[in-house]
Design a protein around this motif. Structure first.
Motif, PDB file in Angstrom:
ATOM      1  N   ASP A 167       0.873  -1.153   0.162  1.00  0.00           N
ATOM      2  CA  ASP A 167       0.085  -0.091  -0.066  1.00  0.00           C
ATOM      3  C   ASP A 167       0.728   1.434   0.025  1.00  0.00           C
ATOM      4  O   ASP A 167       0.220   2.554  -0.521  1.00  0.00           O
ATOM      5  N   ASP A 168       2.142   1.124   0.347  1.00  0.00           N
ATOM      6  CA  ASP A 168       2.896   2.293   0.597  1.00  0.00           C
ATOM      7  C   ASP A 168       2.394   3.308   1.359  1.00  0.00           C
ATOM      8  O   ASP A 168       2.422   4.592   1.035  1.00  0.00           O
ATOM      9  N   SER A 169       1.923   2.852   2.509  1.00  0.00           N
ATOM     10  CA  SER A 169       0.929   3.548   3.443  1.00  0.00           C
ATOM     11  C   SER A 169       2.001   4.538   4.206  1.00  0.00           C
ATOM     12  O   SER A 169       1.441   5.833   4.871  1.00  0.00           O
ATOM     13  N   GLY A 170       3.221   4.104   4.567  1.00  0.00           N
ATOM     14  CA  GLY A 170       4.040   4.689   5.671  1.00  0.00           C
ATOM     15  C   GLY A 170       3.736   4.421   7.035  1.00  0.00           C
ATOM     16  O   GLY A 170       4.085   5.213   7.644  1.00  0.00           O
ATOM     17  N   THR A 171       2.900   3.827   7.432  1.00  0.00           N
ATOM     18  CA  THR A 171       2.508   3.244   8.811  1.00  0.00           C
ATOM     19  C   THR A 171       3.702   2.633   9.218  1.00  0.00           C
ATOM     20  O   THR A 171       4.366   1.994   8.554  1.00  0.00           O
ATOM     21  N   LYS A 172       3.418   2.586  10.788  1.00  0.00           N
ATOM     22  CA  LYS A 172       4.609   1.838  11.487  1.00  0.00           C
ATOM     23  C   LYS A 172       3.957   0.241  11.682  1.00  0.00           C
ATOM     24  O   LYS A 172       2.942   0.158  11.455  1.00  0.00           O
ATOM     25  N   LEU A 173       4.771  -0.437  11.946  1.00  0.00           N
ATOM     26  CA  LEU A 173       4.643  -1.815  12.343  1.00  0.00           C
ATOM     27  C   LEU A 173       4.469  -2.301  13.500  1.00  0.00           C
ATOM     28  O   LEU A 173       5.445  -1.765  14.601  1.00  0.00           O
ATOM     29  N   LEU A 174       3.249  -2.417  14.230  1.00  0.00           N
ATOM     30  CA  LEU A 174       2.903  -2.501  15.609  1.00  0.00           C
ATOM     31  C   LEU A 174       2.856  -3.807  15.909  1.00  0.00           C
ATOM     32  O   LEU A 174       1.823  -4.590  15.409  1.00  0.00           O
ATOM     33  N   LEU A 175       3.093  -4.375  17.004  1.00  0.00           N
ATOM     34  CA  LEU A 175       2.865  -5.677  17.778  1.00  0.00           C
ATOM     35  C   LEU A 175       3.151  -5.782  19.099  1.00  0.00           C
ATOM     36  O   LEU A 175       4.307  -5.350  19.599  1.00  0.00           O
ATOM     37  N   LEU A 191      13.353  -5.901  19.372  1.00  0.00           N
ATOM     38  CA  LEU A 191      14.466  -5.429  18.710  1.00  0.00           C
ATOM     39  C   LEU A 191      14.264  -5.526  17.215  1.00  0.00           C
ATOM     40  O   LEU A 191      14.711  -4.581  16.495  1.00  0.00           O
ATOM     41  N   LEU A 192      13.827  -6.732  16.731  1.00  0.00           N
ATOM     42  CA  LEU A 192      13.253  -6.750  15.343  1.00  0.00           C
ATOM     43  C   LEU A 192      12.435  -5.664  14.918  1.00  0.00           C
ATOM     44  O   LEU A 192      12.500  -5.196  13.644  1.00  0.00           O
ATOM     45  N   LEU A 193      11.346  -5.714  15.585  1.00  0.00           N
ATOM     46  CA  LEU A 193      10.366  -4.549  15.156  1.00  0.00           C
ATOM     47  C   LEU A 193      10.860  -3.169  15.239  1.00  0.00           C
ATOM     48  O   LEU A 193      10.672  -2.455  14.276  1.00  0.00           O
ATOM     49  N   THR A 194      11.752  -2.659  15.984  1.00  0.00           N
ATOM     50  CA  THR A 194      12.415  -1.659  16.137  1.00  0.00           C
ATOM     51  C   THR A 194      13.258  -1.383  14.768  1.00  0.00           C
ATOM     52  O   THR A 194      13.182  -0.412  14.164  1.00  0.00           O
ATOM     53  N   ASP A 195      14.003  -2.419  14.322  1.00  0.00           N
ATOM     54  CA  ASP A 195      14.872  -2.322  13.289  1.00  0.00           C
ATOM     55  C   ASP A 195      13.905  -2.222  12.000  1.00  0.00           C
ATOM     56  O   ASP A 195      14.363  -1.549  10.916  1.00  0.00           O
ATOM     57  N   ILE A 196      12.916  -3.144  12.048  1.00  0.00           N
ATOM     58  CA  ILE A 196      12.031  -2.918  10.904  1.00  0.00           C
ATOM     59  C   ILE A 196      11.581  -1.636  10.683  1.00  0.00           C
ATOM     60  O   ILE A 196      11.380  -0.809   9.653  1.00  0.00           O
ATOM     61  N   ASN A 197      10.740  -0.900  11.664  1.00  0.00           N
ATOM     62  CA  ASN A 197      10.239   0.444  11.544  1.00  0.00           C
ATOM     63  C   ASN A 197      11.584   1.352  11.024  1.00  0.00           C
ATOM     64  O   ASN A 197      10.991   2.304  10.431  1.00  0.00           O
ATOM     65  N   ARG A 198      12.859   1.129  11.491  1.00  0.00           N
ATOM     66  CA  ARG A 198      13.660   2.156  11.162  1.00  0.00           C
ATOM     67  C   ARG A 198      14.011   2.003   9.785  1.00  0.00           C
ATOM     68  O   ARG A 198      14.085   2.942   9.051  1.00  0.00           O
ATOM     69  N   VAL A 199      13.778   0.793   9.167  1.00  0.00           N
ATOM     70  CA  VAL A 199      14.149   0.628   7.600  1.00  0.00           C
ATOM     71  C   VAL A 199      12.903   1.272   7.054  1.00  0.00           C
ATOM     72  O   VAL A 199      13.156   1.676   5.852  1.00  0.00           O
ATOM     73  N   LEU A 200      11.549   0.954   7.470  1.00  0.00           N
ATOM     74  CA  LEU A 200      10.591   1.702   7.036  1.00  0.00           C
ATOM     75  C   LEU A 200      10.528   3.040   6.823  1.00  0.00           C
ATOM     76  O   LEU A 200      10.252   3.829   5.715  1.00  0.00           O
ATOM     77  N   GLU A 201      11.054   3.970   7.891  1.00  0.00           N
ATOM     78  CA  GLU A 201      11.412   5.131   7.799  1.00  0.00           C
ATOM     79  C   GLU A 201      12.232   5.624   6.645  1.00  0.00           C
ATOM     80  O   GLU A 201      11.979   6.684   6.110  1.00  0.00           O
ATOM     81  N   LEU A 202      13.187   4.681   6.779  1.00  0.00           N
ATOM     82  CA  LEU A 202      14.348   5.004   5.626  1.00  0.00           C
ATOM     83  C   LEU A 202      13.821   4.957   4.254  1.00  0.00           C
ATOM     84  O   LEU A 202      13.965   5.602   3.419  1.00  0.00           O
TER      85      LEU A 202
END
Length: 312
Positions: free
Chosen positions: A44-52, A61-72
Motif C-alpha cells: 500500500d506504500d502507506s508509511g505506517t509503522k509496524l505494531l505488535l 528489537l526486530l520490530l524496532t529495526d524494521i520500523n527504522r528501515v520503513l522510515e528510511l
C-alpha cells in the motif's frame, strides 16, 4: 522413592517442553503476523509503522529495526518523488527558457529574409539582436553543463589560501559602471586587516558575480547594494545585500533549487536562467562552505557565503 523422583523429573521436562513448544508456536504466529502486516505496508506504500504487542525482547528489537528501515524507505521514496518533480519542473523551465530566445531569433531572421529591401541600418540592428539572443542561449547551455559537472563531481575545485579582502573589492569594482549607471548607492564594509579563507579564487569570483548580479537585478527598487566581509566564529563570511523587494518566506527555502525562479523572473526586467543560485550553492559546498539567505521584503535581503578560515 526413585520411581517418584523419575516421574517428577519427567513431568518437569514435559512441562518445560510444552512451554517451549507453546512459545515457539506463539513466536511463529507473531512472525507470520509481522510478515503479513509488512507485506500490506509495502504493497500500500502507506508509511505506517509496524505494531505488535509482545514481551519477547528479540522480537521487540526486530520490530524496532524494521520500523527504522520503513522510515528510511519512506524518506528515500519522498526524496525520489521530490527529485522527479524537480526534474520535470527543470525540463519545463529549460524548454521555456530556450524556446523563448530561439523563437525571437527565428522571428528576426524571418523578418530579414522576407524583406530583401530592408535598410542596412535596420538589418544591422536586427543582427545585433540575433547575436545577443544567441549569446543568451549559449550562456544558458553553459550553465546547464557547469551545474551537471559540479553535481557529478567532474569539475574539480582545488583549494588554497585566498586573501578575501582583495577578492571582494575586485568583484564589486567589476560592476562599477553598471552600479553608477543605475544610480545605486554602494555600501562596502571590508576590513583593512587581511582575512584569509581556504577557498578557490575562480569559484569565489563566480559566486560573487552571481550574487552581485542578482542584487542588481532584483534589488533595484531599493537602489542600495552592500558587501560586508567579516569573521564569524569558525567561518569567514561575505554578505551581499540589497534593500529591494526581497524574497517572500514561501520562496526562501527553494531559491537554491535547480531552475527555480520567482514569478517576476519570467518578466523581461527580471529574466534569469534559475541556475545561478544553484551553481553558487554547489560551488560554496565544494569549498567546504555554504550559502544562506535572510530576507525581509522591502527592508533587506542578505545572501551570506560562509567559508572555512585559513589557519597557518
Amino acid at each position: 522413592m526413585i520411581y517418584g523422583v523419575l516421574i517428577g523429573v519427567i513431568l518437569i521436562l514435559a512441562g518445560w517442553v510444552y512451554r517451549l513448544h507453546a512459545a515457539n508456536r506463539r513466536r511463529s504466529q507473531q512472525l507470520g503476523h509481522i510478515h503479513s502486516k509488512l507485506d500490506r505496508i509495502l504493497a500500500d506504500d502507506s508509511g505506517t509503522k509496524l505494531l505488535l504487542f509482545t514481551e519477547d525482547p528479540e522480537l521487540r528489537l526486530l520490530l524496532t529495526d524494521i520500523n527504522r528501515v520503513l522510515e528510511l524507505n519512506q524518506r528515500i521514496l519522498a526524496e525520489r518523488a521530490e527529485t522527479e518533480q524537480s526534474i520535470r519542473r527543470m525540463l519545463s523551465n529549460i524548454s521555456h527558457d530556450l524556446k523563448t530566445p530561439l523563437t525571437v531569433v527565428l522571428g528576426y531572421l524571418e523578418a530579414m529574409e522576407l524583406d530583401p529591401g530592408m535598410p542596412e541600418a535596420e538589418r544591422m540592428e536586427l543582427m545585433r539582436k540575433v547575436h545577443r539572443k544567441a549569446n543568451e542561449v549559449l550562456e544558458m547551455i553553459r550553465q546547464f553543463f557547469d551545474l551537471a559537472k559540479l553535481e557529478a563531481g567532474d569539475q574539480p575545485v582545488p583549494l588554497t589560501r585566498v586573501q578575501m579582502n582583495e577578492v571582494c573589492r575586485r568583484n564589486m569594482l567589476a560592476f562599477y559602471e553598471v552600479l553608477t549607471g543605475k544610480g545605486f548607492e554602494v555600501n562596502l564594509s571590508i576590513p583593512e586587516e587581511p582575512i584569509y579563507a581556504y577557498a578557490n579564487e575562480n569559484a569565489l569570483d563566480r559566486i560573487l558575480d552571481n550574487l552581485i548580479s542578482n542584487a542588481i537585478r532584483y534589488g533595484g527598487d531599493g537602489n542600495v547594494i552592500g558587501l560586508t566581509l567579516r569573521v564569524e566564529e569558525n567561518q569567514v563570511c561575505i554578505d551581499v545585500w540589497d534593500r529591494g523587494k526581497g524574497i517572500g518566506e514561501i520562496h526562501q527555502s527553494r531559491v537554491f533549487e535547480r531552475m527555480y525562479t520567482l514569478e517576476d523572473s519570467r518578466n523581461k526586467a527580471y529574466q534569469g536562467s534559475g541556475l545561478g543560485l544553484t551553481i553558487t550553492k554547489r560551488l560554496a559546498q565544494q569549498m567546504g562552505g555554504d550559502v544562506r539567505l535572510y530576507s525581509r521584503p522591502s527592508e533587506k535581503t542578505i545572501f551570506t557565503v560562509g567559508l572555512r578560515p585559513f589557519r597557518y
